[in-house]
Motif scaffolding. Sequence first.
Motif, PDB file in Angstrom:
ATOM      1  N   UNK A  12       0.845  -1.201   0.000  1.00  0.00           N
ATOM      2  CA  UNK A  12       0.000   0.000   0.000  1.00  0.00           C
ATOM      3  C   UNK A  12       0.879   1.249   0.000  1.00  0.00           C
ATOM      4  N   UNK A  13       1.916   1.255   0.813  1.00  0.00           N
ATOM      5  CA  UNK A  13       2.845   2.392   0.824  1.00  0.00           C
ATOM      6  C   UNK A  13       3.522   2.552  -0.532  1.00  0.00           C
ATOM      7  N   UNK A  14       3.828   1.449  -1.195  1.00  0.00           N
ATOM      8  CA  UNK A  14       4.443   1.518  -2.520  1.00  0.00           C
ATOM      9  C   UNK A  14       3.514   2.202  -3.510  1.00  0.00           C
ATOM     10  N   UNK A  15       2.241   1.884  -3.461  1.00  0.00           N
ATOM     11  CA  UNK A  15       1.277   2.495  -4.377  1.00  0.00           C
ATOM     12  C   UNK A  15       1.075   3.973  -4.061  1.00  0.00           C
ATOM     13  N   UNK A  16       1.010   4.303  -2.795  1.00  0.00           N
ATOM     14  CA  UNK A  16       0.812   5.691  -2.398  1.00  0.00           C
ATOM     15  C   UNK A  16       2.050   6.527  -2.730  1.00  0.00           C
ATOM     16  N   UNK A  17       3.224   5.922  -2.668  1.00  0.00           N
ATOM     17  CA  UNK A  17       4.477   6.641  -2.930  1.00  0.00           C
ATOM     18  C   UNK A  17       4.555   7.171  -4.353  1.00  0.00           C
ATOM     19  N   UNK A  18       3.838   6.562  -5.273  1.00  0.00           N
ATOM     20  CA  UNK A  18       3.883   7.033  -6.657  1.00  0.00           C
ATOM     21  C   UNK A  18       3.224   8.406  -6.776  1.00  0.00           C
ATOM     22  N   UNK A  19       2.220   8.686  -5.961  1.00  0.00           N
ATOM     23  CA  UNK A  19       1.458   9.926  -6.097  1.00  0.00           C
ATOM     24  C   UNK A  19       1.705  10.951  -4.998  1.00  0.00           C
ATOM     25  N   UNK A  20       1.985  10.515  -3.789  1.00  0.00           N
ATOM     26  CA  UNK A  20       2.089  11.432  -2.652  1.00  0.00           C
ATOM     27  C   UNK A  20       3.375  11.178  -1.881  1.00  0.00           C
ATOM     28  N   UNK A  23       9.295   9.932  -1.073  1.00  0.00           N
ATOM     29  CA  UNK A  23      10.385   9.550  -0.176  1.00  0.00           C
ATOM     30  C   UNK A  23       9.832   9.009   1.140  1.00  0.00           C
ATOM     31  N   UNK A  24       8.827   9.662   1.681  1.00  0.00           N
ATOM     32  CA  UNK A  24       8.264   9.235   2.973  1.00  0.00           C
ATOM     33  C   UNK A  24       7.601   7.870   2.849  1.00  0.00           C
ATOM     34  N   UNK A  25       6.674   7.739   1.903  1.00  0.00           N
ATOM     35  CA  UNK A  25       5.945   6.486   1.771  1.00  0.00           C
ATOM     36  C   UNK A  25       6.820   5.376   1.189  1.00  0.00           C
ATOM     37  N   UNK A  26       7.752   5.733   0.310  1.00  0.00           N
ATOM     38  CA  UNK A  26       8.655   4.733  -0.237  1.00  0.00           C
ATOM     39  C   UNK A  26       9.550   4.121   0.831  1.00  0.00           C
ATOM     40  N   UNK A  27      10.141   4.976   1.657  1.00  0.00           N
ATOM     41  CA  UNK A  27      10.989   4.451   2.734  1.00  0.00           C
ATOM     42  C   UNK A  27      10.190   3.649   3.758  1.00  0.00           C
ATOM     43  N   UNK A  28       8.978   4.103   4.043  1.00  0.00           N
ATOM     44  CA  UNK A  28       8.120   3.340   4.960  1.00  0.00           C
ATOM     45  C   UNK A  28       7.792   1.968   4.367  1.00  0.00           C
ATOM     46  N   UNK A  29       7.493   1.927   3.082  1.00  0.00           N
ATOM     47  CA  UNK A  29       7.197   0.656   2.431  1.00  0.00           C
ATOM     48  C   UNK A  29       8.388  -0.283   2.406  1.00  0.00           C
ATOM     49  N   UNK A  51       8.117  -1.005  -3.133  1.00  0.00           N
ATOM     50  CA  UNK A  51       8.171   0.309  -2.495  1.00  0.00           C
ATOM     51  C   UNK A  51       9.349   1.120  -3.024  1.00  0.00           C
ATOM     52  N   UNK A  52      10.480   0.481  -3.233  1.00  0.00           N
ATOM     53  CA  UNK A  52      11.621   1.179  -3.821  1.00  0.00           C
ATOM     54  C   UNK A  52      11.320   1.655  -5.224  1.00  0.00           C
ATOM     55  N   UNK A  53      10.669   0.815  -6.008  1.00  0.00           N
ATOM     56  CA  UNK A  53      10.297   1.209  -7.372  1.00  0.00           C
ATOM     57  C   UNK A  53       9.248   2.312  -7.351  1.00  0.00           C
ATOM     58  N   UNK A  54       8.299   2.237  -6.434  1.00  0.00           N
ATOM     59  CA  UNK A  54       7.293   3.289  -6.307  1.00  0.00           C
ATOM     60  C   UNK A  54       7.902   4.615  -5.886  1.00  0.00           C
ATOM     61  N   UNK A  55       8.891   4.546  -5.011  1.00  0.00           N
ATOM     62  CA  UNK A  55       9.580   5.754  -4.589  1.00  0.00           C
ATOM     63  C   UNK A  55      10.325   6.385  -5.765  1.00  0.00           C
ATOM     64  N   UNK A  56      10.994   5.557  -6.541  1.00  0.00           N
ATOM     65  CA  UNK A  56      11.716   6.056  -7.709  1.00  0.00           C
ATOM     66  C   UNK A  56      10.756   6.633  -8.745  1.00  0.00           C
ATOM     67  N   UNK A  61       8.274  11.250 -11.474  1.00  0.00           N
ATOM     68  CA  UNK A  61       7.041  11.947 -11.861  1.00  0.00           C
ATOM     69  C   UNK A  61       6.969  13.343 -11.272  1.00  0.00           C
ATOM     70  N   UNK A  62       7.359  13.496 -10.022  1.00  0.00           N
ATOM     71  CA  UNK A  62       7.289  14.815  -9.416  1.00  0.00           C
ATOM     72  C   UNK A  62       8.288  15.772 -10.061  1.00  0.00           C
ATOM     73  N   UNK A  63       9.439  15.264 -10.486  1.00  0.00           N
ATOM     74  CA  UNK A  63      10.410  16.115 -11.186  1.00  0.00           C
ATOM     75  C   UNK A  63       9.871  16.512 -12.560  1.00  0.00           C
ATOM     76  N   UNK A  64       9.300  15.563 -13.275  1.00  0.00           N
ATOM     77  CA  UNK A  64       8.809  15.845 -14.628  1.00  0.00           C
ATOM     78  C   UNK A  64       7.574  16.746 -14.641  1.00  0.00           C
ATOM     79  N   UNK A  65       6.736  16.621 -13.634  1.00  0.00           N
ATOM     80  CA  UNK A  65       5.483  17.367 -13.627  1.00  0.00           C
ATOM     81  C   UNK A  65       5.525  18.655 -12.820  1.00  0.00           C
ATOM     82  N   UNK A  66       6.649  18.926 -12.180  1.00  0.00           N
ATOM     83  CA  UNK A  66       6.754  20.149 -11.371  1.00  0.00           C
ATOM     84  C   UNK A  66       6.771  21.382 -12.266  1.00  0.00           C
TER      85      UNK A  66
END
Length: 68
Positions: A12-20, A23-29, A51-56, A61-66
């Motif tokens: 779940x943390x891995x999935x959430x890390x893709x959108x929100x 770093x926080x949710x990826x490391x938690x996952x 979770x590592x892949x979701x964090x990456x 995505x955040x860099x590209x869409x900022x």
Amino acid sequence: MAEQALSVVGFVCAAVAVLFQPVVFGLAGVALGVAGHVRGEPLGRWAAIAAGAGMLAGTVLSILLAPG
């Protein structure tokens, strides 16, 4: 279900890390996946990898869409 609880929350943390906050949710996952793996959960390793892949992915995505 309870025997895989850490791994499921890690996914779940891995999935959430893709959108929100990737770093926080990826490391938690990753931490939850590793903890699940240490406790003998079969999906623990995969939850940590996801979770590592979701964090990456979330970071890219955040860099590209900022704006700007």
